[in-house]
Design a protein around this motif. Structure first.
Motif, PDB file in Angstrom:
ATOM      1  N   ASN A 366       0.837  -1.201   0.000  1.00  0.00           N
ATOM      2  CA  ASN A 366       0.000   0.000   0.000  1.00  0.00           C
ATOM      3  C   ASN A 366       0.871   1.251   0.000  1.00  0.00           C
ATOM      4  O   ASN A 366       1.626   1.490   0.949  1.00  0.00           O
ATOM      5  CB  ASN A 366      -0.927  -0.019   1.222  1.00  0.00           C
ATOM      6  N   LEU A 368       0.052   4.358   0.300  1.00  0.00           N
ATOM      7  CA  LEU A 368      -0.325   5.331   1.313  1.00  0.00           C
ATOM      8  C   LEU A 368       0.292   4.983   2.664  1.00  0.00           C
ATOM      9  O   LEU A 368       0.839   5.846   3.354  1.00  0.00           O
ATOM     10  CB  LEU A 368      -1.851   5.399   1.430  1.00  0.00           C
ATOM     11  N   LEU A 534      -3.154   8.166  10.076  1.00  0.00           N
ATOM     12  CA  LEU A 534      -3.736   7.208   9.127  1.00  0.00           C
ATOM     13  C   LEU A 534      -4.614   6.204   9.857  1.00  0.00           C
ATOM     14  O   LEU A 534      -5.717   5.864   9.389  1.00  0.00           O
ATOM     15  CB  LEU A 534      -2.619   6.497   8.369  1.00  0.00           C
TER      16      LEU A 534
END
Length: 580
Positions: A366, A368, A534
């Motif tokens: 991922n 991000l 996050l």
């Protein structure tokens, strides 16, 4: 016969500055820059916070911000909820922590090593990750405890973590170690002589503990209660995860919602003032209580401390300690691990539900999360280096008395000031100070790095000051006697001696900086997101497998760093940090 020498006019006046410049120490420039940096990092945001609370959008003086902050019942109710949360969490922490401290310090209870490991584990788990674990345990629809209760015949779901009692439990689970450490530290200094006298006169163990032992450490217990109260009212992560879905607010969640676009900085600054005032006053009271050392001295010399023999009751004491640590550490960690390694956490423990895909995606796939992880450790590392460098400079100036005592006291106060400023208040101060000229930092990585530096500067300062005090100044004087400058003495003598302590201080700043949420949530941008933010953002999606994986990665990295800290500073350095 006398000879008079006449000097040209102005020669004396010109010679004095020249004489001073010949004795100018280049190190003075370093100290001056450190002091300026301290003012910029600490004083400027706090002053700006106060000023902005009295300004409108055009910079004119107004009281409208305070009227808006306290003119609605919603904000007043949130303030009342925060006070209720602080008092309730503090009381529950005393119920959890004082018996644990007594059992660990004064009894022959077995399994003390296991209990200490669990308490350290509770320190390691970020409170907001603990809240995620309790959502998996006591969520009103699918929490594991509700499933077990229904399976045992309960009607409906008896547990609801999205409530004030649920929030109090979660906050207490991750704050009671402060009570344990402070109370145990005091109990370890109390000799057994008065307890022995009470036993000779016929008092049992319980009566002796309640009438003799605990009253002797009452200042430490009261100080721990205040510290937990302050921790509870300043928390953001756990209330945001539990209170907002539960349809009630506390001060920190109200402040966060005031930053929804467009941000109402003036109103938020005004609303933060009582939180700052309460924190400063109670922290001052807590330090006064802790500084009272009379309760640990019973005789003119140290007395022997012997553990009380509990007999069969030692198993009851162990069971209570295991109950508390199960609530705070074992159960949340088990369900977090289960969710992190499950295709769907609700399907339970089964071989066909096991997967490494969640963690692999977080770490390798991922984009991000990879970027957030990189930002987390890059910002935390930079902040740790800056905090340690600044703390060493200020500590050296103060301990070597390079400035007047009053100036040194003022510098020490400023360096420790961030310790009494809630992270969320400090973040609002940074937002107010650095979102407009002459220094615009909002949206850049620097505002997070500098905010983290300021937030954890007291940790670096306490460790640096203690290390510098341990070095004899005569070592530096020897270098200067041989012709070296002060900077040469610092480079050749001080820093080599301090390197172990500075590495430990770096770790002690790095660990909380990697998990800091209350400051980061106000100052991050889409390009500077960190793992704690996050994780909080992903909570809205309800993907607990991803949430647990992010949290587990943070915990594993934290444990790795702490193991390095064990080798540098000893096995109790994490616990010493809480009372430093």
């Amino acid at each position: 016969m006398s000879v008079q020498t006449t000097l040209p006019a102005g020669t004396g006046e010109a010679a004095a500055p020249a004489q001073r410049w010949r004795h100018w120490d280049p190190a003075s420039l370093v100290w001056l820059l450190a002091i300026v940096a301290l003012l910029v990092l600490v004083l400027n945001p706090l002053l700006r916070l106060l000023v902005v609370s009295f300004q409108d959008d055009n910079g004119a003086f107004t009281l409208a911000n305070y009227a808006a902050a306290y003119g609605r019942m919603r904000q007043l109710q949130a303030l009342a909820n925060s006070l209720l949360l602080g008092v309730s969490s503090g009381c529950l922490c005393l119920v959890f922590g004082v018996p644990l401290a007594w059992a660990l310090s004064r009894t022959d209870m077995p399994g003390k090593t296991l209990i200490w490991i669990a308490i350290l584990g509770t320190f390691i788990i970020p409170p907001y990750l603990g809240a995620v674990g309790w959502i998996l345990l006591a969520g009103p629809n699918a929490g594991w405890l509700n499933r077990v209760a229904v399976a045992l015949g309960a009607s409906g779901n008896p547990f609801n973590i999205y409530s004030m009692p649920g929030l109090v439990l979660v906050v207490a689970c991750y704050s009671f170690p402060y009570v344990v450490v402070l109370t145990k530290s005091a109990l370890d200094l109390v000799s057994s002589e008065m307890e022995d006298a009470a036993n000779i006169l016929g008092a049992g163990t319980l009566r002796t503990t309640l009438s003799i032992t605990l009253p002797l450490v009452l200042p430490a217990i009261a100080g721990a209660f205040i510290l937990v109260f302050l921790e509870a009212i300043a928390l953001f992560g756990s209330p945001a995860l539990l209170a907002i879905p539960g349809r009630f607010q506390v001060v920190t969640t109200e402040l966060w919602q005031m930053f929804e676009f467009p941000p109402r900085v003036g109103v938020a600054s005004a609303y933060a003032m009582p939180l700052l005032a309460i924190t400063v006053i109670l922290f001052w009271l807590q330090r006064r209580l802790i500084s009272r050392k009379g309760y640990v001295s019973l005789t003119g010399k140290g007395g022997e401390r012997r553990p009380a023999a509990l007999g069969a009751w030692k198993w009851v004491a162990l069971a209570y300690c295991l109950l508390v640590t199960t609530l705070s550490f074992f159960m949340p960690l088990v369900v977090i691990c289960q969710a992190a390694f499950s295709k769907a956490w609700g399907r339970g423990f089964s071989a066909d539900n096991f997967t490494l895909g969640n963690v692999r995606a977080i770490v390798f796939e991922n984009a991000l999360t990879r970027a957030a992880a990189l930002h987390t450790f890059l910002y935390a590392g930079a902040a740790s280096l800056l905090a340690v460098a600044l703390a060493v400079c200020i500590a050296y100036v103060i301990n070597r008395e390079l400035v007047r005592p009053k100036v040194g006291s003022a510098l020490a106060f400023l360096t420790m000031a961030p310790f009494v400023v809630p992270g969320i208040v400090l973040a609002i101060g940074f937002y107010a100070a650095y979102t407009r000229p002459p220094l615009v930092l909002y949206g850049t990585a620097w505002i997070l790095v500098l905010a983290f530096t300021t937030r954890f500067l007291p940790i670096a300062y306490v460790n640096s000051s203690a290390a510098i005090r341990s070095i004899n100044p005569e070592l530096e004087e020897a270098v200067r006697t041989l012709g070296g400058t002060r900077l040469t003495a610092i480079r050749a003598v001080v820093l080599p001696v301090l390197k172990r302590s500075l590495a430990g201080a770096f770790i002690l700043v790095f660990i909380p900086a990697t998990r800091e949420l209350s400051t980061a949530i106000f100052l991050y941008s889409i390009n500077t997101q960190v793992l704690s933010v996050l994780l909080f953002d992903k909570s809205d999606e309800g993907n607990f497998e991803v949430l647990a994986s992010i949290g587990l990665v943070l915990v594993v990295i934290t444990v790795t760093i702490i193991l390095a800290g064990f080798r540098l500073m000893g096995r109790d350095f994490m616990l010493r940090r809480t009372v430093g």
